[in-house]
Design a protein around this motif. Sequence first.
Motif, mmCIF file in Angstrom:
data_model
loop_
_atom_site.group_PDB
_atom_site.id
_atom_site.type_symbol
_atom_site.label_atom_id
_atom_site.label_comp_id
_atom_site.label_asym_id
_atom_site.label_seq_id
_atom_site.Cartn_x
_atom_site.Cartn_y
_atom_site.Cartn_z
ATOM 1 N N GLN A 12 0.832 -1.205 0.000
ATOM 2 C CA GLN A 12 0.000 0.000 0.000
ATOM 3 C C GLN A 12 0.868 1.256 0.000
ATOM 4 N N ILE A 13 1.913 1.273 0.805
ATOM 5 C CA ILE A 13 2.808 2.432 0.846
ATOM 6 C C ILE A 13 3.439 2.658 -0.521
ATOM 7 N N LEU A 14 3.907 1.591 -1.155
ATOM 8 C CA LEU A 14 4.487 1.704 -2.494
ATOM 9 C C LEU A 14 3.495 2.320 -3.463
ATOM 10 N N ILE A 15 2.277 1.770 -3.508
ATOM 11 C CA ILE A 15 1.270 2.248 -4.454
ATOM 12 C C ILE A 15 0.900 3.697 -4.166
ATOM 13 N N THR A 16 0.694 4.019 -2.904
ATOM 14 C CA THR A 16 0.288 5.370 -2.518
ATOM 15 C C THR A 16 1.376 6.401 -2.803
ATOM 16 N N ASN A 17 2.627 6.055 -2.520
ATOM 17 C CA ASN A 17 3.709 7.025 -2.650
ATOM 18 C C ASN A 17 4.253 7.186 -4.065
ATOM 19 N N LYS A 24 -2.536 2.457 -12.273
ATOM 20 C CA LYS A 24 -1.234 2.855 -12.822
ATOM 21 C C LYS A 24 -0.121 1.984 -12.251
ATOM 22 N N ALA A 25 -0.234 1.602 -10.994
ATOM 23 C CA ALA A 25 0.746 0.686 -10.401
ATOM 24 C C ALA A 25 0.678 -0.664 -11.107
ATOM 25 N N PHE A 26 -0.529 -1.170 -11.296
ATOM 26 C CA PHE A 26 -0.714 -2.450 -11.983
ATOM 27 C C PHE A 26 -0.086 -2.395 -13.379
ATOM 28 N N ASN A 27 -0.384 -1.339 -14.132
ATOM 29 C CA ASN A 27 0.144 -1.207 -15.493
ATOM 30 C C ASN A 27 1.665 -1.100 -15.498
ATOM 31 N N ALA A 49 8.496 -2.763 -3.143
ATOM 32 C CA ALA A 49 7.822 -2.523 -1.862
ATOM 33 C C ALA A 49 8.740 -2.845 -0.674
ATOM 34 N N GLU A 50 9.994 -3.160 -0.976
ATOM 35 C CA GLU A 50 11.008 -3.444 0.040
ATOM 36 C C GLU A 50 10.703 -4.681 0.876
ATOM 37 N N ILE A 51 10.131 -5.694 0.202
ATOM 38 C CA ILE A 51 9.938 -6.997 0.842
ATOM 39 C C ILE A 51 11.270 -7.749 0.718
ATOM 40 N N SER A 52 11.715 -8.355 1.779
ATOM 41 C CA SER A 52 12.998 -9.055 1.810
ATOM 42 C C SER A 52 13.135 -10.038 0.651
ATOM 43 N N GLY A 53 14.305 -10.020 0.030
ATOM 44 C CA GLY A 53 14.582 -10.915 -1.091
ATOM 45 C C GLY A 53 14.421 -12.371 -0.727
ATOM 46 N N PHE A 54 14.714 -12.694 0.502
ATOM 47 C CA PHE A 54 14.617 -14.067 0.971
ATOM 48 C C PHE A 54 13.201 -14.614 0.856
ATOM 49 N N LYS A 81 -7.418 -5.728 -7.893
ATOM 50 C CA LYS A 81 -8.327 -4.828 -7.160
ATOM 51 C C LYS A 81 -8.817 -5.472 -5.867
ATOM 52 N N LEU A 82 -9.077 -6.773 -5.897
ATOM 53 C CA LEU A 82 -9.483 -7.483 -4.678
ATOM 54 C C LEU A 82 -8.380 -7.415 -3.622
ATOM 55 N N ALA A 83 -7.148 -7.610 -4.050
ATOM 56 C CA ALA A 83 -6.019 -7.527 -3.112
ATOM 57 C C ALA A 83 -5.904 -6.119 -2.548
ATOM 58 N N ILE A 84 -6.072 -5.116 -3.400
ATOM 59 C CA ILE A 84 -5.991 -3.719 -2.960
ATOM 60 C C ILE A 84 -7.114 -3.425 -1.954
ATOM 61 N N SER A 85 -8.298 -3.944 -2.212
ATOM 62 C CA SER A 85 -9.404 -3.689 -1.294
ATOM 63 C C SER A 85 -9.116 -4.326 0.069
ATOM 64 N N LYS A 86 -8.444 -5.468 0.090
ATOM 65 C CA LYS A 86 -8.076 -6.081 1.367
ATOM 66 C C LYS A 86 -7.059 -5.214 2.100
ATOM 67 N N ILE A 87 -6.126 -4.620 1.348
ATOM 68 C CA ILE A 87 -5.144 -3.720 1.940
ATOM 69 C C ILE A 87 -5.868 -2.558 2.606
ATOM 70 N N LYS A 88 -6.823 -1.977 1.889
ATOM 71 C CA LYS A 88 -7.542 -0.819 2.443
ATOM 72 C C LYS A 88 -8.345 -1.210 3.673
ATOM 73 N N LYS A 89 -8.943 -2.406 3.680
ATOM 74 C CA LYS A 89 -9.716 -2.853 4.847
ATOM 75 C C LYS A 89 -8.809 -3.083 6.042
ATOM 76 N N SER A 90 -7.620 -3.654 5.813
ATOM 77 C CA SER A 90 -6.719 -3.927 6.935
ATOM 78 C C SER A 90 -6.117 -2.644 7.486
ATOM 79 N N ASP A 91 -6.191 -1.560 6.709
ATOM 80 C CA ASP A 91 -5.656 -0.272 7.132
ATOM 81 C C ASP A 91 -6.662 0.505 7.977
ATOM 82 N N SER A 92 -7.943 0.146 7.907
ATOM 83 C CA SER A 92 -8.968 0.904 8.627
ATOM 84 C C SER A 92 -8.983 0.593 10.101
#
Length: 92
Positions: A12-17, A24-27, A49-54, A81-92
């Motif tokens: 979410q931080i990656l997409i937002t920033n 546009k992120a998807f594309n 998104a700075e997820i560890s390479g491991f 979009k479903l994944a993004i909506s889950k991100i937004k729900k977990s942020d609330s």
Amino acid sequence: MTAEESILNKIQILITNHFETPKKAFNFFDEDHDQKLTKSEIVKLLKEAEISGFIRGVVSSKLIEGYDKNADELIDWEEFKLAISKIKKSDS
């Protein structure tokens, strides 16, 4: 915060920033412009998104497993979009 929530938060931080919209992120990460994200394209998104390479390979597989509703082993825009909506729900 669970590991999944932490990863979704970083995405979410990656997409937002860095992108005006999730589309546009998807594309941007859809390098072959087939309107589907392959595992390697998802790995690149996770790297940005700075997820560890491991764990990127495991996380990309789990994202596909969790959001690939039509079982083609790809993530299309609707599934993204479903994944993004889950991100937004977990942020609330």
